[in-house]
Design a protein around this motif. Structure first.
Motif, PDB file in Angstrom:
ATOM      1  N   PHE A   1       9.420   3.444 -14.282  1.00  0.00           N
ATOM      2  CA  PHE A   1      10.637   2.642 -14.397  1.00  0.00           C
ATOM      3  C   PHE A   1      10.408   1.617 -15.500  1.00  0.00           C
ATOM      4  O   PHE A   1       9.492   0.805 -15.423  1.00  0.00           O
ATOM      5  CB  PHE A   1      10.968   1.933 -13.081  1.00  0.00           C
ATOM      6  CG  PHE A   1      12.390   1.437 -13.007  1.00  0.00           C
ATOM      7  CD1 PHE A   1      13.305   2.054 -12.174  1.00  0.00           C
ATOM      8  CD2 PHE A   1      12.823   0.366 -13.791  1.00  0.00           C
ATOM      9  CE1 PHE A   1      14.622   1.617 -12.119  1.00  0.00           C
ATOM     10  CE2 PHE A   1      14.127  -0.074 -13.746  1.00  0.00           C
ATOM     11  CZ  PHE A   1      15.034   0.549 -12.909  1.00  0.00           C
TER      12      PHE A   1
ATOM     13  N   GLY B   1      13.743   2.786  -7.346  1.00  0.00           N
ATOM     14  CA  GLY B   1      13.781   4.045  -8.089  1.00  0.00           C
ATOM     15  C   GLY B   1      12.804   5.061  -7.532  1.00  0.00           C
ATOM     16  O   GLY B   1      13.125   6.250  -7.402  1.00  0.00           O
TER      17      GLY B   1
ATOM     18  N   CYS C   1      18.471   7.483 -16.747  1.00  0.00           N
ATOM     19  CA  CYS C   1      17.182   8.095 -16.446  1.00  0.00           C
ATOM     20  C   CYS C   1      17.062   9.410 -17.202  1.00  0.00           C
ATOM     21  O   CYS C   1      18.060   9.981 -17.651  1.00  0.00           O
ATOM     22  CB  CYS C   1      16.978   8.299 -14.946  1.00  0.00           C
ATOM     23  SG  CYS C   1      18.000   9.591 -14.220  1.00  0.00           S
TER      24      CYS C   1
ATOM     25  N   PHE D   1      13.133   6.163 -15.305  1.00  0.00           N
ATOM     26  CA  PHE D   1      14.302   5.295 -15.232  1.00  0.00           C
ATOM     27  C   PHE D   1      14.230   4.286 -16.373  1.00  0.00           C
ATOM     28  O   PHE D   1      13.150   3.793 -16.714  1.00  0.00           O
ATOM     29  CB  PHE D   1      14.319   4.523 -13.909  1.00  0.00           C
ATOM     30  CG  PHE D   1      15.109   5.183 -12.813  1.00  0.00           C
ATOM     31  CD1 PHE D   1      16.479   4.995 -12.721  1.00  0.00           C
ATOM     32  CD2 PHE D   1      14.483   5.969 -11.868  1.00  0.00           C
ATOM     33  CE1 PHE D   1      17.209   5.589 -11.704  1.00  0.00           C
ATOM     34  CE2 PHE D   1      15.197   6.565 -10.847  1.00  0.00           C
ATOM     35  CZ  PHE D   1      16.568   6.372 -10.763  1.00  0.00           C
TER      36      PHE D   1
END
Length: 292
Positions: free
Chosen positions: A172, A72, A222, A209
């Motif tokens: 993330f 990511g 996201c 994310f």
């Protein structure tokens, strides 16, 4: 604990980077000064990826021995490279669990720390080369993640108020499958939607994310959460669409192309531009200084 090696690592890691330089993001408004009072209100754009994109994302991470965070982050760097019109030296911030000692792993408490993540990209790299660079960067940062941000800034004679990388954040989040069954001292803990925390903007520009494997579909999504002092909702919505298009290109059959060749212009914008151009050409008759 001797932190000499970590101090040297961070000095070398940030050497030559202008930490007060702002990323050239497509803002709607500029701040008059770094100490300008902020409203704290957020402009948001949420993206839910199709199942095939989610599958490609997970397969790529697995086949290249990457964590989802590393992949990511790599995609975010590519997007920032395009969004800033080719800026290759990028430094943003992210949070680290900061549980470097074994006795801290299972201890309840908040130990997270904010750290700078710098990437120096080559426009002729493919995604494979970007993720290799980012993976090595993340592993080296992890080794020295116990060194406090305050010390990093102090060593560079800086304060948090004038450091640009603290205004751009990446995170993330993987949601545990059994989070709904957690309890503490007999009290059942209730899951709170992450969307409830997006009403306020802690940073100028942030990407979060979210991977939720317990959902039947649309596991990956996201959210851009940015300061409404700088970004309008319409601008951020367009940024979100461009990010989705960049990600789709990276996982298409053209994933081996140079990152400089990744297109930020949406297909419908290309069609509209071509339609206007061709329509104008059809209607141009003897334009110019002279007519014959």
């Amino acid at each position: 604990m001797d932190m000499t090696l970590s101090q040297e690592f961070w000095l070398l890691e940030l050497k030559g980077y202008n930490l007060t330089h702002q990323l050239s993001l497509p803002v709607d408004r500029q701040r008059s000064s770094t100490d300008q009072q902020r409203s704290g209100l957020a402009s948001t754009a949420q993206i839910t990826f199709r199942d095939e994109i989610c599958a490609s994302f997970l397969h790529y991470a697995s086949s290249h021995h990457l964590t989802l965070f590393q992949l990511g982050l790599s995609i975010f760097y590519v997007f920032l490279f395009k969004l800033t019109h080719g800026q290759t030296d990028l430094c943003i911030s992210s949070i680290n669990a900061n549980r470097h000692q074994s006795e801290l792993v299972n201890m309840i408490g908040m130990f997270v720390s904010t750290l700078p993540y710098r990437a120096e990209l080559d426009p002729h790299w493919s995604l494979d080369e970007v993720v290799k660079h980012v993976r090595e960067k993340c592993l080296s940062i992890l080794e020295h993640s116990h060194y406090p941000l305050q010390h990093i800034l102090s060593d560079l004679h800086l304060t948090q108020s004038n450091v640009s990388f603290l205004e751009t954040m990446f995170d993330f989040i993987t949601i545990s499958k059994n989070v709904s069954g957690l309890s503490l001292n007999g009290v059942k803990l209730q899951e709170v939607s992450l969307n409830q925390s997006y009403g306020m903007a802690k940073f100028d520009f942030s990407l979060n994310f979210i991977y939720n494997p317990s959902l039947d579909d649309n596991h990956l999504s996201c959210s851009f959460v940015c300061s409404c002092d700088l970004f309008d909702e319409t601008t951020l919505t367009m940024i979100g669409r461009r990010f989705q298009y960049v990600l789709e290109q990276l996982f298409s059959l053209k994933s081996s192309i140079f990152i400089s060749k990744v297109d930020l212009i949406l297909p419908e914008e290309v069609e509209e531009r071509e339609a206007v151009m061709f329509h104008r050409l059809e209607n141009i008759i003897n334009e110019g200084m002279f007519s014959f």
